[in-house]
Design a protein around this motif. Structure first.
Motif, PDB file in Angstrom:
ATOM      1  N   ALA A   1       0.809  -1.219   0.000  1.00  0.00           N
ATOM      2  CA  ALA A   1       0.000   0.000   0.000  1.00  0.00           C
ATOM      3  C   ALA A   1       0.846   1.274   0.000  1.00  0.00           C
ATOM      4  O   ALA A   1       0.485   2.270  -0.615  1.00  0.00           O
ATOM      5  CB  ALA A   1      -0.943  -0.001   1.202  1.00  0.00           C
ATOM      6  N   SER A   2       1.988   1.254   0.696  1.00  0.00           N
ATOM      7  CA  SER A   2       2.789   2.471   0.822  1.00  0.00           C
ATOM      8  C   SER A   2       4.126   2.397   0.101  1.00  0.00           C
ATOM      9  O   SER A   2       4.729   3.427  -0.182  1.00  0.00           O
ATOM     10  CB  SER A   2       3.051   2.768   2.306  1.00  0.00           C
ATOM     11  N   GLY A   3       4.624   1.193  -0.140  1.00  0.00           N
ATOM     12  CA  GLY A   3       5.948   1.042  -0.728  1.00  0.00           C
ATOM     13  C   GLY A   3       7.066   1.219   0.274  1.00  0.00           C
ATOM     14  O   GLY A   3       8.241   1.130  -0.070  1.00  0.00           O
ATOM     15  N   HIS A   4       6.740   1.453   1.531  1.00  0.00           N
ATOM     16  CA  HIS A   4       7.754   1.614   2.574  1.00  0.00           C
ATOM     17  C   HIS A   4       8.273   0.254   3.000  1.00  0.00           C
ATOM     18  O   HIS A   4       7.565  -0.743   2.944  1.00  0.00           O
ATOM     19  CB  HIS A   4       7.177   2.346   3.778  1.00  0.00           C
ATOM     20  N   TRP A   5       9.512   0.246   3.466  1.00  0.00           N
ATOM     21  CA  TRP A   5      10.158  -0.980   3.918  1.00  0.00           C
ATOM     22  C   TRP A   5       9.897  -1.212   5.400  1.00  0.00           C
ATOM     23  O   TRP A   5       9.808  -0.265   6.174  1.00  0.00           O
ATOM     24  CB  TRP A   5      11.659  -0.905   3.670  1.00  0.00           C
ATOM     25  N   SER A   6       9.810  -2.478   5.770  1.00  0.00           N
ATOM     26  CA  SER A   6       9.583  -2.872   7.144  1.00  0.00           C
ATOM     27  C   SER A   6      10.238  -4.232   7.354  1.00  0.00           C
ATOM     28  O   SER A   6      10.577  -4.913   6.391  1.00  0.00           O
ATOM     29  CB  SER A   6       8.071  -2.951   7.387  1.00  0.00           C
ATOM     30  N   TRP A   7      10.434  -4.601   8.607  1.00  0.00           N
ATOM     31  CA  TRP A   7      10.981  -5.931   8.901  1.00  0.00           C
ATOM     32  C   TRP A   7      10.163  -6.580   9.997  1.00  0.00           C
ATOM     33  O   TRP A   7       9.434  -5.917  10.716  1.00  0.00           O
ATOM     34  CB  TRP A   7      12.465  -5.876   9.274  1.00  0.00           C
ATOM     35  N   ARG A   8      10.301  -7.900  10.086  1.00  0.00           N
ATOM     36  CA  ARG A   8       9.690  -8.641  11.184  1.00  0.00           C
ATOM     37  C   ARG A   8      10.590  -9.830  11.495  1.00  0.00           C
ATOM     38  O   ARG A   8      11.366 -10.289  10.666  1.00  0.00           O
ATOM     39  CB  ARG A   8       8.264  -9.078  10.872  1.00  0.00           C
ATOM     40  N   ILE A   9      10.465 -10.308  12.709  1.00  0.00           N
ATOM     41  CA  ILE A   9      11.204 -11.479  13.182  1.00  0.00           C
ATOM     42  C   ILE A   9      10.185 -12.576  13.455  1.00  0.00           C
ATOM     43  O   ILE A   9       9.182 -12.336  14.122  1.00  0.00           O
ATOM     44  CB  ILE A   9      11.974 -11.165  14.487  1.00  0.00           C
TER      45      ILE A   9
END
Length: 168
Positions: free
Chosen positions: A73-81
């Protein structure tokens, strides 16, 4: 010398409604200069369970899987563990660039095994004028409707290495 630490926050859950359930507990890992490095993916009913989830994460650091990706939706980067295919930690914010996301994920992973576990909780109140954040990507319902979290697109380590080589 101060070091990174886990703090526990008593906060309204993202789906909190006035007159609804009480605040729940979520952890946040902060750096020595109090910068948020990441947060728990699950809200807990009691402090003891939240603390136990942190200790479990620290004890199983060799089994975690780190995923980076973009939110479509935003094109922003994110991470998860993830631990045992369950999301256990999330980035505390999104990033405009992949390299910023990778850098901050690495800071989280460096701090995780040695971070101090601070006893007790802190009360947090969100600005009621802002829209609530979506619940963590562990499924469930939001206002009686099935919740479908934004899906992070997986990027293999080989592809990330190529991208970083091309960008550098």
């Amino acid at each position: 010398m101060q070091r990174s630490r886990f703090v526990f926050l008593a906060a309204p859950t993202p789906a909190h409604q006035p007159g609804g359930p009480a605040d729940r507990i979520v952890w946040m890992l902060v750096s020595p200069n109090n910068r948020p490095l990441g947060r728990g993916a699950v809200y807990h009913d009691i402090y003891a369970r939240c603390r136990e989830s942190v200790l479990d994460l620290q004890a199983n650091v060799d089994r975690i899987v780190a995923l980076e990706g973009t939110v479509p939706a935003s094109g922003h980067w994110s991470w998860r563990i993830e631990l045992d295919d369950m999301a256990v930690a999330l980035s505390s914010r999104s990033y405009l660039r992949a390299r910023e996301c990778t850098y901050n994920l690495e800071r989280f992973l460096e701090a995780l095994p040695l971070a101090e576990v601070v006893p007790g909780t802190r009360d947090v109140r969100r600005d009621r004028r802002r829209a609530p954040e979506p619940p963590p990507p562990s499924g469930g319902t939001l206002g009686g409707q099935p919740y479908r979290p934004a899906r992070l697109m997986y990027e293999s380590p080989a592809r990330r290495d190529l991208r970083q080589r091309d960008a550098g």
